[in-house]
Write a protein that holds these residues in place. Structure first.
Motif, PDB file in Angstrom:
ATOM      1  N   PHE A 182       0.851  -1.190   0.000  1.00 51.29           N
ATOM      2  CA  PHE A 182       0.000   0.000   0.000  1.00 51.29           C
ATOM      3  C   PHE A 182       0.881   1.233   0.000  1.00 51.29           C
ATOM      4  CE2 PHE A 182      -2.416  -3.403   1.866  1.00 51.29           C
ATOM      5  CZ  PHE A 182      -3.676  -3.252   1.322  1.00 51.29           C
ATOM      6  N   GLN A 183       0.421   2.291  -0.657  1.00 53.97           N
ATOM      7  CA  GLN A 183       1.203   3.518  -0.742  1.00 53.97           C
ATOM      8  C   GLN A 183       0.593   4.605   0.129  1.00 53.97           C
ATOM      9  OE1 GLN A 183       1.122   4.588  -4.863  1.00 53.97           O
ATOM     10  NE2 GLN A 183      -0.908   5.466  -4.774  1.00 53.97           N
ATOM     11  N   ALA A 184       1.457   5.510   0.572  1.00 54.40           N
ATOM     12  CA  ALA A 184       1.027   6.674   1.346  1.00 54.40           C
ATOM     13  C   ALA A 184       1.505   7.916   0.622  1.00 54.40           C
ATOM     14  CB  ALA A 184       1.618   6.629   2.746  1.00 54.40           C
ATOM     15  N   SER A 185       0.752   9.007   0.758  1.00 51.19           N
ATOM     16  CA  SER A 185       1.183  10.258   0.134  1.00 51.19           C
ATOM     17  C   SER A 185       2.403  10.814   0.876  1.00 51.19           C
ATOM     18  CB  SER A 185       0.046  11.278   0.109  1.00 51.19           C
ATOM     19  OG  SER A 185      -0.449  11.491   1.409  1.00 51.19           O
ATOM     20  N   GLU A 186       2.563  10.412   2.141  1.00 53.72           N
ATOM     21  CA  GLU A 186       3.730  10.817   2.927  1.00 53.72           C
ATOM     22  C   GLU A 186       4.329   9.586   3.591  1.00 53.72           C
ATOM     23  OE1 GLU A 186       3.325  14.230   5.519  1.00 53.72           O
ATOM     24  OE2 GLU A 186       1.395  14.674   4.592  1.00 53.72           O
ATOM     25  N   MET A 198      -9.762  -1.978   1.894  1.00 57.36           N
ATOM     26  CA  MET A 198      -8.969  -1.770   3.104  1.00 57.36           C
ATOM     27  C   MET A 198      -8.537  -0.312   3.231  1.00 57.36           C
ATOM     28  SD  MET A 198      -6.634  -5.153   3.655  1.00 57.36           S
ATOM     29  CE  MET A 198      -6.469  -5.780   1.985  1.00 57.36           C
ATOM     30  N   VAL A 199      -8.132   0.289   2.121  1.00 53.68           N
ATOM     31  CA  VAL A 199      -7.734   1.699   2.137  1.00 53.68           C
ATOM     32  C   VAL A 199      -8.918   2.573   2.556  1.00 53.68           C
ATOM     33  CG1 VAL A 199      -7.046   3.645   0.673  1.00 53.68           C
ATOM     34  CG2 VAL A 199      -5.850   1.461   0.485  1.00 53.68           C
ATOM     35  N   ALA A 200     -10.107   2.257   2.043  1.00 50.02           N
ATOM     36  CA  ALA A 200     -11.307   3.036   2.358  1.00 50.02           C
ATOM     37  C   ALA A 200     -11.665   2.977   3.841  1.00 50.02           C
ATOM     38  CB  ALA A 200     -12.482   2.555   1.509  1.00 50.02           C
ATOM     39  N   LEU A 201     -11.287   1.900   4.524  1.00 47.15           N
ATOM     40  CA  LEU A 201     -11.557   1.771   5.953  1.00 47.15           C
ATOM     41  C   LEU A 201     -10.652   2.668   6.801  1.00 47.15           C
ATOM     42  CD1 LEU A 201     -12.045  -2.098   6.228  1.00 47.15           C
ATOM     43  CD2 LEU A 201     -13.819  -0.340   6.397  1.00 47.15           C
ATOM     44  N   GLU A 202      -9.571   3.171   6.209  1.00 54.00           N
ATOM     45  CA  GLU A 202      -8.610   4.047   6.891  1.00 54.00           C
ATOM     46  C   GLU A 202      -8.056   3.413   8.165  1.00 54.00           C
ATOM     47  OE1 GLU A 202     -10.500   7.884   7.356  1.00 54.00           O
ATOM     48  OE2 GLU A 202     -10.161   8.357   5.240  1.00 54.00           O
ATOM     49  N   VAL A 203      -7.617   2.159   8.053  1.00 62.02           N
ATOM     50  CA  VAL A 203      -7.051   1.449   9.201  1.00 62.02           C
ATOM     51  C   VAL A 203      -5.566   1.144   9.044  1.00 62.02           C
ATOM     52  CG1 VAL A 203      -9.247   0.414   9.911  1.00 62.02           C
ATOM     53  CG2 VAL A 203      -7.797  -0.784   8.275  1.00 62.02           C
ATOM     54  N   LEU A 204      -5.021   1.343   7.846  1.00 65.89           N
ATOM     55  CA  LEU A 204      -3.613   1.037   7.604  1.00 65.89           C
ATOM     56  C   LEU A 204      -2.779   2.308   7.675  1.00 65.89           C
ATOM     57  CD1 LEU A 204      -4.008  -1.388   4.573  1.00 65.89           C
ATOM     58  CD2 LEU A 204      -3.460  -2.005   6.917  1.00 65.89           C
ATOM     59  N   VAL A 205      -1.769   2.294   8.550  1.00 64.01           N
ATOM     60  CA  VAL A 205      -0.858   3.436   8.666  1.00 64.01           C
ATOM     61  C   VAL A 205       0.578   2.931   8.601  1.00 64.01           C
ATOM     62  CG1 VAL A 205      -2.461   4.853  10.028  1.00 64.01           C
ATOM     63  CG2 VAL A 205      -0.872   3.349  11.196  1.00 64.01           C
ATOM     64  N   ASN A 206       1.482   3.815   8.183  1.00 66.77           N
ATOM     65  CA  ASN A 206       2.894   3.447   8.168  1.00 66.77           C
ATOM     66  C   ASN A 206       3.520   3.778   9.524  1.00 66.77           C
ATOM     67  OD1 ASN A 206       3.323   6.231   8.050  1.00 66.77           O
ATOM     68  ND2 ASN A 206       3.894   6.239   5.897  1.00 66.77           N
TER      69      ASN A 206
END
Length: 74
Positions: free
Chosen positions: A12-16, A43-51
């Motif tokens: 998964f990618q993050a803008s930061e 999964m991205v739409a759930l906003e549960v994955l963070v770096n």
């Protein structure tokens, strides 16, 4: 004796910050790229994955299946 295991590695990618890899073991054998992409987007739409920096993942970057073969000698 030979042991074969399969896994699905999703990135998964993050803008930061750094991307995040999530690995699922013993995934279904009949996965398609469409199914995996749809699941990743859900999964991205759930906003549960963070770096590690705490930034949310904002998209699917890539996915691959990995097959590991182990030969047990004794």
């Amino acid at each position: 004796m030979e042991t074969i295991t399969n896994s699905l590695e999703m990135t998964f990618q993050a803008s930061e910050g750094d991307n995040v890899k999530v690995t699922l073991y013993d995934q279904k054998a009949d996965l398609t790229s469409e199914t995996v992409l749809e699941s990743m987007n859900n999964m991205v739409a759930l906003e549960v994955l963070v770096n590690a920096d705490g930034h949310l993942m904002d998209g699917a970057y890539g996915a691959k299946t990995i097959q590991k073969i182990e030969n047990i000698l004794f």
